[in-house]
Scaffold this motif. Structure first.
Motif, PDB file in Angstrom:
ATOM      1  N   ILE A  72      -4.020  -1.485  32.078  1.00  0.00           N
ATOM      2  CA  ILE A  72      -4.055  -2.165  30.782  1.00  0.00           C
ATOM      3  C   ILE A  72      -4.345  -3.650  30.967  1.00  0.00           C
ATOM      4  N   ALA A  73      -4.670  -4.310  29.844  1.00  0.00           N
ATOM      5  CA  ALA A  73      -4.955  -5.751  29.860  1.00  0.00           C
ATOM      6  C   ALA A  73      -4.405  -6.385  28.587  1.00  0.00           C
ATOM      7  N   ARG A  74      -4.225  -7.691  28.658  1.00  0.00           N
ATOM      8  CA  ARG A  74      -3.877  -8.556  27.528  1.00  0.00           C
ATOM      9  C   ARG A  74      -2.669  -8.089  26.710  1.00  0.00           C
ATOM     10  N   PRO A  75      -1.532  -7.839  27.352  1.00  0.00           N
ATOM     11  CA  PRO A  75      -0.364  -7.453  26.560  1.00  0.00           C
ATOM     12  C   PRO A  75       0.111  -8.610  25.676  1.00  0.00           C
ATOM     13  N   ARG A  76       0.511  -8.246  24.454  1.00  0.00           N
ATOM     14  CA  ARG A  76       1.041  -9.232  23.501  1.00  0.00           C
ATOM     15  C   ARG A  76       2.329  -8.654  22.924  1.00  0.00           C
ATOM     16  N   ARG A  77       3.405  -9.412  23.057  1.00  0.00           N
ATOM     17  CA  ARG A  77       4.704  -8.943  22.567  1.00  0.00           C
ATOM     18  C   ARG A  77       4.718  -8.896  21.041  1.00  0.00           C
ATOM     19  N   LEU A  78       5.188  -7.750  20.501  1.00  0.00           N
ATOM     20  CA  LEU A  78       5.280  -7.565  19.061  1.00  0.00           C
ATOM     21  C   LEU A  78       6.705  -7.718  18.556  1.00  0.00           C
ATOM     22  N   GLY A  79       7.683  -7.408  19.387  1.00  0.00           N
ATOM     23  CA  GLY A  79       9.077  -7.468  18.962  1.00  0.00           C
ATOM     24  C   GLY A  79       9.925  -6.557  19.823  1.00  0.00           C
ATOM     25  N   ALA A  80      11.134  -6.283  19.331  1.00  0.00           N
ATOM     26  CA  ALA A  80      12.069  -5.452  20.092  1.00  0.00           C
ATOM     27  C   ALA A  80      12.987  -4.709  19.130  1.00  0.00           C
ATOM     28  N   PHE A  81      13.566  -3.635  19.639  1.00  0.00           N
ATOM     29  CA  PHE A  81      14.591  -2.920  18.886  1.00  0.00           C
ATOM     30  C   PHE A  81      15.587  -2.319  19.869  1.00  0.00           C
ATOM     31  N   ARG A  82      16.741  -1.910  19.328  1.00  0.00           N
ATOM     32  CA  ARG A  82      17.772  -1.267  20.137  1.00  0.00           C
ATOM     33  C   ARG A  82      17.963   0.164  19.658  1.00  0.00           C
ATOM     34  N   ARG A  83      18.336   1.021  20.573  1.00  0.00           N
ATOM     35  CA  ARG A  83      18.783   2.358  20.190  1.00  0.00           C
ATOM     36  C   ARG A  83      19.822   2.818  21.206  1.00  0.00           C
ATOM     37  N   PHE A  84      20.775   3.593  20.718  1.00  0.00           N
ATOM     38  CA  PHE A  84      21.879   4.076  21.530  1.00  0.00           C
ATOM     39  C   PHE A  84      21.677   5.566  21.748  1.00  0.00           C
ATOM     40  N   THR A  85      21.622   5.978  23.021  1.00  0.00           N
ATOM     41  CA  THR A  85      21.288   7.369  23.310  1.00  0.00           C
ATOM     42  C   THR A  85      21.842   7.784  24.664  1.00  0.00           C
ATOM     43  N   TYR A  86      21.982   9.075  24.839  1.00  0.00           N
ATOM     44  CA  TYR A  86      22.331   9.622  26.141  1.00  0.00           C
ATOM     45  C   TYR A  86      21.041   9.859  26.910  1.00  0.00           C
ATOM     46  N   MET A  87      21.022   9.465  28.169  1.00  0.00           N
ATOM     47  CA  MET A  87      19.841   9.647  29.011  1.00  0.00           C
ATOM     48  C   MET A  87      20.164  10.713  30.069  1.00  0.00           C
ATOM     49  N   PRO A  88      19.867  11.985  29.761  1.00  0.00           N
ATOM     50  CA  PRO A  88      20.253  13.057  30.681  1.00  0.00           C
ATOM     51  C   PRO A  88      19.607  12.957  32.059  1.00  0.00           C
ATOM     52  N   GLU A  89      18.404  12.382  32.121  1.00  0.00           N
ATOM     53  CA  GLU A  89      17.741  12.255  33.429  1.00  0.00           C
ATOM     54  C   GLU A  89      18.472  11.287  34.360  1.00  0.00           C
ATOM     55  N   GLU A  95      22.426   1.724  25.942  1.00  0.00           N
ATOM     56  CA  GLU A  95      21.943   0.883  24.856  1.00  0.00           C
ATOM     57  C   GLU A  95      20.558   0.446  25.319  1.00  0.00           C
ATOM     58  N   LYS A  96      19.535   1.101  24.782  1.00  0.00           N
ATOM     59  CA  LYS A  96      18.170   0.789  25.186  1.00  0.00           C
ATOM     60  C   LYS A  96      17.680  -0.410  24.382  1.00  0.00           C
ATOM     61  N   LEU A  97      17.292  -1.449  25.077  1.00  0.00           N
ATOM     62  CA  LEU A  97      16.664  -2.612  24.471  1.00  0.00           C
ATOM     63  C   LEU A  97      15.173  -2.451  24.724  1.00  0.00           C
ATOM     64  N   CYS A  98      14.445  -2.040  23.690  1.00  0.00           N
ATOM     65  CA  CYS A  98      13.036  -1.673  23.807  1.00  0.00           C
ATOM     66  C   CYS A  98      12.157  -2.835  23.367  1.00  0.00           C
ATOM     67  N   ILE A  99      11.432  -3.424  24.309  1.00  0.00           N
ATOM     68  CA  ILE A  99      10.516  -4.523  24.021  1.00  0.00           C
ATOM     69  C   ILE A  99       9.129  -3.908  23.841  1.00  0.00           C
ATOM     70  N   ILE A 100       8.542  -4.151  22.665  1.00  0.00           N
ATOM     71  CA  ILE A 100       7.284  -3.492  22.322  1.00  0.00           C
ATOM     72  C   ILE A 100       6.122  -4.479  22.439  1.00  0.00           C
ATOM     73  N   TYR A 101       5.067  -4.034  23.103  1.00  0.00           N
ATOM     74  CA  TYR A 101       3.848  -4.815  23.287  1.00  0.00           C
ATOM     75  C   TYR A 101       2.668  -4.043  22.700  1.00  0.00           C
ATOM     76  N   ARG A 102       1.645  -4.783  22.393  1.00  0.00           N
ATOM     77  CA  ARG A 102       0.325  -4.197  22.128  1.00  0.00           C
ATOM     78  C   ARG A 102      -0.556  -4.634  23.287  1.00  0.00           C
ATOM     79  N   ALA A 103      -1.282  -3.697  23.869  1.00  0.00           N
ATOM     80  CA  ALA A 103      -2.160  -4.005  24.999  1.00  0.00           C
ATOM     81  C   ALA A 103      -3.412  -3.148  24.874  1.00  0.00           C
ATOM     82  N   HIS A 104      -4.358  -3.401  25.751  1.00  0.00           N
ATOM     83  CA  HIS A 104      -5.635  -2.693  25.720  1.00  0.00           C
ATOM     84  C   HIS A 104      -5.783  -1.826  26.959  1.00  0.00           C
ATOM     85  N   PRO A 105      -5.951  -0.514  26.778  1.00  0.00           N
ATOM     86  CA  PRO A 105      -6.245   0.331  27.932  1.00  0.00           C
ATOM     87  C   PRO A 105      -7.685   0.054  28.375  1.00  0.00           C
ATOM     88  N   VAL A 106      -7.869  -0.316  29.649  1.00  0.00           N
ATOM     89  CA  VAL A 106      -9.208  -0.719  30.084  1.00  0.00           C
ATOM     90  C   VAL A 106      -9.865   0.254  31.064  1.00  0.00           C
TER      91      VAL A 106
END
Length: 147
Positions: A72-89, A95-106
């Protein structure tokens, strides 16, 4: 304040903070997402946990490659959110702090290296409807007008 999606935290559970970086990857009117087979089959934004000593952007490049096989190229941060979940793996509640980006698959460099993942191209409308968690769907819906 960071918006929460999904279930409220349970008072009887000790959550482990799990920061992660995730990407909205538009290309020619479609989005590159990952299909994860286990523990339950679901479509997800490519991304995942930030390892110790790694920046969110470094994690984003690594995770997108592992889960899709794409550079990928040129990631740009869009924001973040939280979610609370069990991670069986991993065997813990997070408490997942999810940082969301927009990027370009090259460029596709090969198949995903992460077991149980495969790269899938879907429409933004399908992503906004079918991604596995409400936070991912929210950010895709917000971006749909400029994809």
């Amino acid at each position: 304040m960071i918006r929460r999606f999904g279930d409220s935290p349970r008072p009887d559970v000790a959550y482990r903070l799990r920061p992660g970086a995730y990407a909205i990857l538009p290309h020619r009117g479609r989005l590159l997402v990952t299909h994860q087979a286990e523990p339950l089959p679901e479509l997800q934004l490519p991304g995942g946990g930030i390892d110790p000593g790694e920046s969110p952007v470094q994690a984003l490049y690594r995770e997108v490659f592992e889960e899709t096989g794409w550079l990928i190229a040129r990631p740009r941060r869009l924001g973040a959110f939280r979610r609370f979940t069990y991670m069986p793996e991993y065997g813990f509640w997070a408490e997942k702090l999810c940082i969301i980006y927009r990027a370009h698959p090259v460029r596709r460099l090969g198949p995903p290296t992460e077991p149980g993942h495969r790269a899938v191209w879907i429409t933004p409308e399908q992503a906004a409807r079918d991604l596995g968690n409400a936070g991912d769907r929210h950010f895709v819906s917000r971006e749909t007008h400029c994809l």
